[in-house]
Design a protein around this motif. Sequence first.
Motif, PDB file in Angstrom:
ATOM      1  N   ASN A  41     -13.137   6.551  -4.411  1.00  0.00           N
ATOM      2  CA  ASN A  41     -12.712   5.540  -3.432  1.00  0.00           C
ATOM      3  C   ASN A  41     -11.228   5.671  -3.093  1.00  0.00           C
ATOM      4  O   ASN A  41     -10.575   4.696  -2.745  1.00  0.00           O
ATOM      5  CB  ASN A  41     -13.018   4.135  -3.938  1.00  0.00           C
ATOM      6  N   HIS A  42     -10.703   6.899  -3.165  1.00  0.00           N
ATOM      7  CA  HIS A  42      -9.263   7.076  -2.939  1.00  0.00           C
ATOM      8  C   HIS A  42      -8.865   6.772  -1.507  1.00  0.00           C
ATOM      9  O   HIS A  42      -7.745   6.304  -1.260  1.00  0.00           O
ATOM     10  CB  HIS A  42      -8.823   8.488  -3.342  1.00  0.00           C
ATOM     11  N   ASP A  43      -9.763   7.010  -0.542  1.00  0.00           N
ATOM     12  CA  ASP A  43      -9.399   6.756   0.857  1.00  0.00           C
ATOM     13  C   ASP A  43      -9.128   5.276   1.108  1.00  0.00           C
ATOM     14  O   ASP A  43      -8.115   4.914   1.724  1.00  0.00           O
ATOM     15  CB  ASP A  43     -10.509   7.252   1.792  1.00  0.00           C
ATOM     16  N   GLU A  44     -10.014   4.417   0.641  1.00  0.00           N
ATOM     17  CA  GLU A  44      -9.802   2.986   0.872  1.00  0.00           C
ATOM     18  C   GLU A  44      -8.602   2.462   0.085  1.00  0.00           C
ATOM     19  O   GLU A  44      -7.854   1.595   0.574  1.00  0.00           O
ATOM     20  CB  GLU A  44     -11.061   2.191   0.528  1.00  0.00           C
ATOM     21  N   LEU A  45      -8.393   3.003  -1.118  1.00  0.00           N
ATOM     22  CA  LEU A  45      -7.222   2.593  -1.891  1.00  0.00           C
ATOM     23  C   LEU A  45      -5.938   3.070  -1.213  1.00  0.00           C
ATOM     24  O   LEU A  45      -4.923   2.351  -1.202  1.00  0.00           O
ATOM     25  CB  LEU A  45      -7.304   3.153  -3.313  1.00  0.00           C
ATOM     26  N   ARG A  46      -5.967   4.258  -0.645  1.00  0.00           N
ATOM     27  CA  ARG A  46      -4.800   4.778   0.066  1.00  0.00           C
ATOM     28  C   ARG A  46      -4.434   3.868   1.244  1.00  0.00           C
ATOM     29  O   ARG A  46      -3.262   3.520   1.438  1.00  0.00           O
ATOM     30  CB  ARG A  46      -5.077   6.198   0.559  1.00  0.00           C
ATOM     31  N   ASP A  47      -5.447   3.476   2.013  1.00  0.00           N
ATOM     32  CA  ASP A  47      -5.180   2.586   3.149  1.00  0.00           C
ATOM     33  C   ASP A  47      -4.573   1.266   2.676  1.00  0.00           C
ATOM     34  O   ASP A  47      -3.628   0.738   3.293  1.00  0.00           O
ATOM     35  CB  ASP A  47      -6.473   2.311   3.915  1.00  0.00           C
ATOM     36  N   GLU A  48      -5.092   0.746   1.593  1.00  0.00           N
ATOM     37  CA  GLU A  48      -4.572  -0.510   1.040  1.00  0.00           C
ATOM     38  C   GLU A  48      -3.116  -0.368   0.608  1.00  0.00           C
ATOM     39  O   GLU A  48      -2.271  -1.231   0.896  1.00  0.00           O
ATOM     40  CB  GLU A  48      -5.439  -0.948  -0.143  1.00  0.00           C
ATOM     41  N   LEU A  49      -2.818   0.742  -0.063  1.00  0.00           N
ATOM     42  CA  LEU A  49      -1.462   0.945  -0.573  1.00  0.00           C
ATOM     43  C   LEU A  49      -0.467   1.219   0.545  1.00  0.00           C
ATOM     44  O   LEU A  49       0.697   0.809   0.468  1.00  0.00           O
ATOM     45  CB  LEU A  49      -1.469   2.089  -1.591  1.00  0.00           C
ATOM     46  N   VAL A  50      -0.896   1.918   1.585  1.00  0.00           N
ATOM     47  CA  VAL A  50      -0.033   2.091   2.758  1.00  0.00           C
ATOM     48  C   VAL A  50       0.325   0.731   3.341  1.00  0.00           C
ATOM     49  O   VAL A  50       1.469   0.485   3.757  1.00  0.00           O
ATOM     50  CB  VAL A  50      -0.716   2.985   3.808  1.00  0.00           C
ATOM     51  N   GLY A  51      -0.638  -0.181   3.341  1.00  0.00           N
ATOM     52  CA  GLY A  51      -0.382  -1.535   3.800  1.00  0.00           C
ATOM     53  C   GLY A  51       0.630  -2.270   2.947  1.00  0.00           C
ATOM     54  O   GLY A  51       1.318  -3.192   3.432  1.00  0.00           O
ATOM     55  N   HIS A  52       0.728  -1.881   1.678  1.00  0.00           N
ATOM     56  CA  HIS A  52       1.722  -2.483   0.776  1.00  0.00           C
ATOM     57  C   HIS A  52       3.068  -1.774   0.876  1.00  0.00           C
ATOM     58  O   HIS A  52       3.993  -2.117   0.124  1.00  0.00           O
ATOM     59  CB  HIS A  52       1.228  -2.428  -0.666  1.00  0.00           C
ATOM     60  N   GLY A  53       3.181  -0.769   1.727  1.00  0.00           N
ATOM     61  CA  GLY A  53       4.456  -0.111   1.945  1.00  0.00           C
ATOM     62  C   GLY A  53       4.655   1.189   1.201  1.00  0.00           C
ATOM     63  O   GLY A  53       5.751   1.765   1.240  1.00  0.00           O
ATOM     64  N   TYR A  54       3.630   1.705   0.543  1.00  0.00           N
ATOM     65  CA  TYR A  54       3.771   2.960  -0.197  1.00  0.00           C
ATOM     66  C   TYR A  54       3.669   4.156   0.753  1.00  0.00           C
ATOM     67  O   TYR A  54       2.875   4.150   1.694  1.00  0.00           O
ATOM     68  CB  TYR A  54       2.710   3.065  -1.291  1.00  0.00           C
ATOM     69  N   THR A  55       4.462   5.167   0.476  1.00  0.00           N
ATOM     70  CA  THR A  55       4.452   6.405   1.242  1.00  0.00           C
ATOM     71  C   THR A  55       3.830   7.515   0.404  1.00  0.00           C
ATOM     72  O   THR A  55       4.200   7.698  -0.765  1.00  0.00           O
ATOM     73  CB  THR A  55       5.882   6.816   1.642  1.00  0.00           C
ATOM     74  N   PHE A  56       2.913   8.242   0.996  1.00  0.00           N
ATOM     75  CA  PHE A  56       2.238   9.332   0.288  1.00  0.00           C
ATOM     76  C   PHE A  56       2.853  10.669   0.681  1.00  0.00           C
ATOM     77  O   PHE A  56       3.058  10.937   1.864  1.00  0.00           O
ATOM     78  CB  PHE A  56       0.741   9.323   0.601  1.00  0.00           C
ATOM     79  N   VAL A  57       3.129  11.492  -0.325  1.00  0.00           N
ATOM     80  CA  VAL A  57       3.743  12.800  -0.072  1.00  0.00           C
ATOM     81  C   VAL A  57       2.809  13.941  -0.442  1.00  0.00           C
ATOM     82  O   VAL A  57       3.169  15.104  -0.327  1.00  0.00           O
ATOM     83  CB  VAL A  57       5.071  12.941  -0.845  1.00  0.00           C
ATOM     84  N   SER A  58       1.590  13.619  -0.883  1.00  0.00           N
ATOM     85  CA  SER A  58       0.619  14.648  -1.249  1.00  0.00           C
ATOM     86  C   SER A  58      -0.721  14.332  -0.598  1.00  0.00           C
ATOM     87  O   SER A  58      -0.915  13.251  -0.037  1.00  0.00           O
ATOM     88  CB  SER A  58       0.447  14.729  -2.769  1.00  0.00           C
ATOM     89  N   GLN A  59      -1.644  15.272  -0.703  1.00  0.00           N
ATOM     90  CA  GLN A  59      -3.009  15.054  -0.221  1.00  0.00           C
ATOM     91  C   GLN A  59      -3.965  14.726  -1.357  1.00  0.00           C
ATOM     92  O   GLN A  59      -5.170  14.682  -1.173  1.00  0.00           O
ATOM     93  CB  GLN A  59      -3.514  16.316   0.491  1.00  0.00           C
ATOM     94  N   THR A  60      -3.450  14.442  -2.532  1.00  0.00           N
ATOM     95  CA  THR A  60      -4.297  14.274  -3.704  1.00  0.00           C
ATOM     96  C   THR A  60      -4.823  12.849  -3.837  1.00  0.00           C
ATOM     97  O   THR A  60      -4.216  11.886  -3.361  1.00  0.00           O
ATOM     98  CB  THR A  60      -3.524  14.610  -4.991  1.00  0.00           C
ATOM     99  N   ASP A  61      -5.950  12.731  -4.528  1.00  0.00           N
ATOM    100  CA  ASP A  61      -6.435  11.411  -4.908  1.00  0.00           C
ATOM    101  C   ASP A  61      -5.610  10.842  -6.063  1.00  0.00           C
ATOM    102  O   ASP A  61      -5.545   9.627  -6.257  1.00  0.00           O
ATOM    103  CB  ASP A  61      -7.913  11.466  -5.290  1.00  0.00           C
ATOM    104  N   THR A  62      -4.925  11.712  -6.802  1.00  0.00           N
ATOM    105  CA  THR A  62      -4.141  11.277  -7.959  1.00  0.00           C
ATOM    106  C   THR A  62      -2.962  10.395  -7.570  1.00  0.00           C
ATOM    107  O   THR A  62      -2.638   9.427  -8.273  1.00  0.00           O
ATOM    108  CB  THR A  62      -3.640  12.510  -8.732  1.00  0.00           C
TER     109      THR A  62
END
Length: 616
Positions: free
Chosen positions: A108-129
Amino acid sequence: MCGIVGAVSTRNIVPVLVEGLKRLEYRGYDSCGVAVHHQGQLLRARSTSRVAELEAQVIGDRIEGATGIAHTRWATHGAPLVHNAHPHFSPSMTDARIALVHNGIIENHDELRDELVGHGYTFVSQTDTEVIAHLVDHYYDGDLFEAVKATTLRLKGAYAIAVFCRDEAHRVVGARLGSPLVLGIGQSSEVSERFLASDAMALAGVTSQIVYLEEGDVVDLQLGKHWIVQRKGEGFQNVQREVRTVHAHTGAAELGPYRHFMQKEIFEQPRAIADTLEGVEGFVPDLFGDDAERILSEVDSVLILACGTSYYAGSVAKYWLESIAKIATQVEIASEYRYRDSVPNPRCLIVTISQSGETADTLAALKHARALGMPHSLTICNVATSAMVRECELAYITRAGVEIGVASTKAFTTQLGGLFLLTLTLAKLRGHLSAEQESQWMRDLRHLPAALQGVLALEPQIIAWAEDFAKKDNALFLGRGQHYPIALEGALKLKEISYIHAEAYPAGELKHGPLALVDSSMPVVTIAPNDALVDKLKSNMQEVRARGGELYVFADADSRIESAPGIHAIRMPEHYGALSPILHVVPLQLLAYHTACARGTDVDKPRNLAKSVTVE
């Protein structure tokens, strides 16, 4: 696959972390990294090269710390690039608070990623980790243990994680679900240490006191102490886990006079078979566990679950179990079994086969079979302390020793040895093994190591063949009966390490399609034991010759197959009846090995592959 090492200590732990990664290199990886807590900040080094390069980078950058984690990654989400390598930081490199490594796949990394982006987190990798790292940071409120527990409640999929925080020196938290993780307890009276690893081998030489974490466990490591809780529903409860003394083989990874570990392991097979059969004086249920006589007497069929090379071992065993023990046997690819409707039989014996005992698909298939109402289980496994052994009622532990080469060799032949013992034990329990037959089989098994030595002596002839194969792009492998799975295994070995496209077929199937591929540029490897099917096989060979194909035949001495134009024959030392598959696979291993050497590939660490497949 991926490897984890973590530590809490009062000394510089970086050399221990790097050495642990070196011990896990055999599992396969395409990037590696280490992160430590140093004077209130997080330091990190990552590489898409080998651990030796990472070690040089760590020394050059003077990375030191008493708390840290390290990782070897086999890419799933995201290419094998530095920014995708572990450890991952959160919230960012310039203000990092959380460092984390992870084995497994978060579904469920995609939905968690969307949620965290909403909290202001920036992703620098393509990993689920990276999702996990940011989630831990999101939940962090001064207590890393609580943040990790909250995070695991949100994760779907499989994971083993190790994480530490900039704000809490001398603390590492780990968690596992569907991927192995062990706790190591430091034994020095001067240094209070705790360790995490995905494999106890990573801690060889550091500690022999190991705790195998169970599904849903979260562990808190601090100086001289640790706590373990296990997930129960949406909460956690305190648990105690047994401390075991595990003596990993620190010297097993020495190459010695051999060019590659795969070559070394091919030549170790006589000793590995002898060790696996050591102490066997008869075919009795006690070989498989204290309650084996009751369980094996109750079963009326066998279902074998395995993947890859282990699946081919199970496919050979089907012939043995049905012809010798007269028991109905089904063999399933573990990764497929639990995703289809099947008809359960409560009296069926579930047999799992795994070199590592941590194969995710096979473990999941075992649990699925039990959930369907089939309680009786037995594993053929090379690691006595593995999850597979702990999950099954019964076990036969092969004694292949540590296998470093990704392409399995001695693990396969020792699996066959264990499966043959199971066959004869069931045959005896079911009244299909006379005292005279038992004595003859025992003599044959004791002679196996010497027979294998005779096969290994064929290496110079096989090297000559390999020079021809190295120039090819495709190959066919043919076998009949119990040697068809051996043909499959031979084709797998060739494609794994030489990158030559190879396929295997029952020889009788040639005219039903594969014969269209045969021409003068297509080598056709044929396994030709002197058994009941040898005359049929000779007819199949003539079909190849009539189309201009080049035959490379491993023939028993008395099968009357000789070299001729278009037919290259190597004579096997002796015919070995039902045990012949154990002998005939060895020249196929040597052919694959020397072909790969001639092509200049990375024999021990072939591209895109991992030794221990701990994700689905």
